[in-house]
Design a protein around this motif. Structure first.
Motif, PDB file in Angstrom:
ATOM      1  N   SER A 120      30.351  39.274   4.414  1.00  0.00           N
ATOM      2  CA  SER A 120      31.261  38.639   3.471  1.00  0.00           C
ATOM      3  C   SER A 120      31.929  37.442   4.129  1.00  0.00           C
ATOM      4  O   SER A 120      32.066  37.382   5.349  1.00  0.00           O
ATOM      5  CB  SER A 120      32.300  39.638   2.951  1.00  0.00           C
ATOM      6  N   PHE A 121      32.325  36.486   3.294  1.00  0.00           N
ATOM      7  CA  PHE A 121      33.015  35.297   3.770  1.00  0.00           C
ATOM      8  C   PHE A 121      33.760  34.673   2.607  1.00  0.00           C
ATOM      9  O   PHE A 121      33.511  34.986   1.446  1.00  0.00           O
ATOM     10  CB  PHE A 121      32.044  34.286   4.400  1.00  0.00           C
ATOM     11  N   SER A 122      34.711  33.786   2.924  1.00  0.00           N
ATOM     12  CA  SER A 122      35.418  33.069   1.876  1.00  0.00           C
ATOM     13  C   SER A 122      34.729  31.727   1.659  1.00  0.00           C
ATOM     14  O   SER A 122      34.159  31.143   2.586  1.00  0.00           O
ATOM     15  CB  SER A 122      36.888  32.861   2.254  1.00  0.00           C
ATOM     16  N   LEU A 123      34.767  31.268   0.421  1.00  0.00           N
ATOM     17  CA  LEU A 123      34.135  30.004   0.040  1.00  0.00           C
ATOM     18  C   LEU A 123      35.155  29.161  -0.698  1.00  0.00           C
ATOM     19  O   LEU A 123      35.727  29.600  -1.700  1.00  0.00           O
ATOM     20  CB  LEU A 123      32.926  30.255  -0.860  1.00  0.00           C
ATOM     21  N   GLY A 124      35.401  27.959  -0.192  1.00  0.00           N
ATOM     22  CA  GLY A 124      36.313  27.026  -0.839  1.00  0.00           C
ATOM     23  C   GLY A 124      35.531  25.984  -1.625  1.00  0.00           C
ATOM     24  O   GLY A 124      34.621  25.362  -1.091  1.00  0.00           O
ATOM     25  N   VAL A 125      35.888  25.822  -2.899  1.00  0.00           N
ATOM     26  CA  VAL A 125      35.228  24.850  -3.773  1.00  0.00           C
ATOM     27  C   VAL A 125      36.284  23.832  -4.213  1.00  0.00           C
ATOM     28  O   VAL A 125      37.266  24.198  -4.860  1.00  0.00           O
ATOM     29  CB  VAL A 125      34.588  25.544  -4.997  1.00  0.00           C
ATOM     30  N   THR A 126      36.051  22.576  -3.833  1.00  0.00           N
ATOM     31  CA  THR A 126      36.990  21.503  -4.157  1.00  0.00           C
ATOM     32  C   THR A 126      36.274  20.444  -4.979  1.00  0.00           C
ATOM     33  O   THR A 126      35.559  19.609  -4.434  1.00  0.00           O
ATOM     34  CB  THR A 126      37.561  20.859  -2.870  1.00  0.00           C
ATOM     35  N   PRO A 127      36.439  20.466  -6.304  1.00  0.00           N
ATOM     36  CA  PRO A 127      35.762  19.469  -7.133  1.00  0.00           C
ATOM     37  C   PRO A 127      36.374  18.080  -6.956  1.00  0.00           C
ATOM     38  O   PRO A 127      37.567  17.946  -6.678  1.00  0.00           O
ATOM     39  CB  PRO A 127      35.980  19.965  -8.561  1.00  0.00           C
ATOM     40  N   SER A 128      35.537  17.063  -7.085  1.00  0.00           N
ATOM     41  CA  SER A 128      35.987  15.670  -7.061  1.00  0.00           C
ATOM     42  C   SER A 128      35.712  15.047  -8.417  1.00  0.00           C
ATOM     43  O   SER A 128      34.671  15.309  -9.022  1.00  0.00           O
ATOM     44  CB  SER A 128      35.243  14.884  -5.983  1.00  0.00           C
ATOM     45  N   VAL A 129      36.644  14.226  -8.881  1.00  0.00           N
ATOM     46  CA  VAL A 129      36.469  13.524 -10.153  1.00  0.00           C
ATOM     47  C   VAL A 129      36.714  12.035  -9.919  1.00  0.00           C
ATOM     48  O   VAL A 129      37.508  11.648  -9.056  1.00  0.00           O
ATOM     49  CB  VAL A 129      37.413  14.058 -11.255  1.00  0.00           C
ATOM     50  N   ARG A 152      35.766  35.122  -2.699  1.00  0.00           N
ATOM     51  CA  ARG A 152      35.321  36.079  -1.691  1.00  0.00           C
ATOM     52  C   ARG A 152      33.852  36.373  -2.015  1.00  0.00           C
ATOM     53  O   ARG A 152      33.547  36.856  -3.109  1.00  0.00           O
ATOM     54  CB  ARG A 152      36.170  37.348  -1.751  1.00  0.00           C
ATOM     55  N   VAL A 153      32.940  36.029  -1.094  1.00  0.00           N
ATOM     56  CA  VAL A 153      31.503  36.199  -1.304  1.00  0.00           C
ATOM     57  C   VAL A 153      31.037  37.414  -0.514  1.00  0.00           C
ATOM     58  O   VAL A 153      31.349  37.551   0.667  1.00  0.00           O
ATOM     59  CB  VAL A 153      30.726  34.942  -0.846  1.00  0.00           C
ATOM     60  N   THR A 154      30.275  38.290  -1.173  1.00  0.00           N
ATOM     61  CA  THR A 154      29.725  39.476  -0.528  1.00  0.00           C
ATOM     62  C   THR A 154      28.213  39.485  -0.696  1.00  0.00           C
ATOM     63  O   THR A 154      27.700  39.204  -1.778  1.00  0.00           O
ATOM     64  CB  THR A 154      30.317  40.765  -1.128  1.00  0.00           C
ATOM     65  N   CYS A 155      27.511  39.786   0.395  1.00  0.00           N
ATOM     66  CA  CYS A 155      26.046  39.852   0.405  1.00  0.00           C
ATOM     67  C   CYS A 155      25.635  41.225   0.929  1.00  0.00           C
ATOM     68  O   CYS A 155      26.311  41.792   1.787  1.00  0.00           O
ATOM     69  CB  CYS A 155      25.464  38.786   1.330  1.00  0.00           C
ATOM     70  N   TRP A 156      24.515  41.732   0.439  1.00  0.00           N
ATOM     71  CA  TRP A 156      24.032  43.054   0.815  1.00  0.00           C
ATOM     72  C   TRP A 156      22.602  42.977   1.337  1.00  0.00           C
ATOM     73  O   TRP A 156      21.889  42.022   1.078  1.00  0.00           O
ATOM     74  CB  TRP A 156      24.057  43.999  -0.393  1.00  0.00           C
ATOM     75  N   ARG A 157      22.205  44.010   2.042  1.00  0.00           N
ATOM     76  CA  ARG A 157      20.843  44.238   2.501  1.00  0.00           C
ATOM     77  C   ARG A 157      20.334  43.085   3.372  1.00  0.00           C
ATOM     78  O   ARG A 157      21.029  42.603   4.231  1.00  0.00           O
ATOM     79  CB  ARG A 157      19.926  44.519   1.324  1.00  0.00           C
ATOM     80  N   ARG A 158      19.094  42.685   3.159  1.00  0.00           N
ATOM     81  CA  ARG A 158      18.471  41.646   3.997  1.00  0.00           C
ATOM     82  C   ARG A 158      19.185  40.308   3.851  1.00  0.00           C
ATOM     83  O   ARG A 158      19.282  39.551   4.808  1.00  0.00           O
ATOM     84  CB  ARG A 158      16.994  41.529   3.677  1.00  0.00           C
ATOM     85  N   LEU A 159      19.671  40.002   2.647  1.00  0.00           N
ATOM     86  CA  LEU A 159      20.422  38.763   2.482  1.00  0.00           C
ATOM     87  C   LEU A 159      21.636  38.773   3.409  1.00  0.00           C
ATOM     88  O   LEU A 159      21.951  37.772   4.051  1.00  0.00           O
ATOM     89  CB  LEU A 159      20.868  38.577   1.028  1.00  0.00           C
ATOM     90  N   ALA A 160      22.297  39.915   3.527  1.00  0.00           N
ATOM     91  CA  ALA A 160      23.472  40.028   4.404  1.00  0.00           C
ATOM     92  C   ALA A 160      23.099  39.746   5.856  1.00  0.00           C
ATOM     93  O   ALA A 160      23.818  39.037   6.567  1.00  0.00           O
ATOM     94  CB  ALA A 160      24.094  41.418   4.275  1.00  0.00           C
ATOM     95  N   VAL A 161      21.976  40.275   6.293  1.00  0.00           N
ATOM     96  CA  VAL A 161      21.525  40.058   7.674  1.00  0.00           C
ATOM     97  C   VAL A 161      21.274  38.567   7.907  1.00  0.00           C
ATOM     98  O   VAL A 161      21.707  37.994   8.911  1.00  0.00           O
ATOM     99  CB  VAL A 161      20.258  40.879   7.972  1.00  0.00           C
ATOM    100  N   HIS A 162      20.587  37.917   6.972  1.00  0.00           N
ATOM    101  CA  HIS A 162      20.280  36.493   7.123  1.00  0.00           C
ATOM    102  C   HIS A 162      21.549  35.641   7.062  1.00  0.00           C
ATOM    103  O   HIS A 162      21.677  34.667   7.811  1.00  0.00           O
ATOM    104  CB  HIS A 162      19.277  36.042   6.067  1.00  0.00           C
TER     105      HIS A 162
END
Length: 126
Positions: free
Chosen positions: A23-32, A47-57
């Motif tokens: 898991s990790f945090s992701l910041g999204v800052t749009p520009s206009v 808050r981003v969560t990944c499982w299984r093989r995706l988590a390992v990668h």
């Protein structure tokens, strides 16, 4: 699809049933573009969560500050903290994650398949 910057190093959790969880945090800052110049809007955190093989990668590939794109299931988590204050957090159960190649380059390394230790008799070569 969401594009943003990783806000912290990936947190790794062992999980016997699912190979692991990252898991990790992701910041999204749009520009206009307003009044002849680019302006940044407020940052939204997920808050981003990944499982299984995706988590390992993800554990092995993603670092704080990386520009990434990802897709998955968005939800809003709600809870009450110890001071009886209602809290909210946007969360994404990621189905895929990649570096944002609009903002940099990356070197892809294909994962080795995990072949079974022994092939079933019907598939064995003779």
């Amino acid at each position: 699809m969401v594009a943003g910057n990783v806000g912290n190093n990936v947190e790794w959790h062992e999980d016997e049933r699912y190979e692991g969880r990252a898991s990790f945090s992701l910041g999204v800052t749009p520009s206009v573009f307003r009044d002849g110049r680019w302006q940044e809007e407020a940052t939204t955190w997920y808050r981003v969560t990944c499982w299984r093989r995706l988590a390992v990668h993800v554990r092995d590939s993603i670092r704080k500050g990386d520009a990434v794109v990802l897709g998955g299931k968005l939800r809003l988590d709600r809870w009450v903290d110890q001071n009886n204050v209602q809290k909210y957090e946007y969360a994404i159960d990621a189905k895929w994650v990649g570096h944002d190649l609009r903002r940099g380059s990356a070197l892809f390394e294909r994962a080795r398949s995990q072949a079974p230790a022994r092939w079933p008799c019907s598939r064995r070569r003779r």
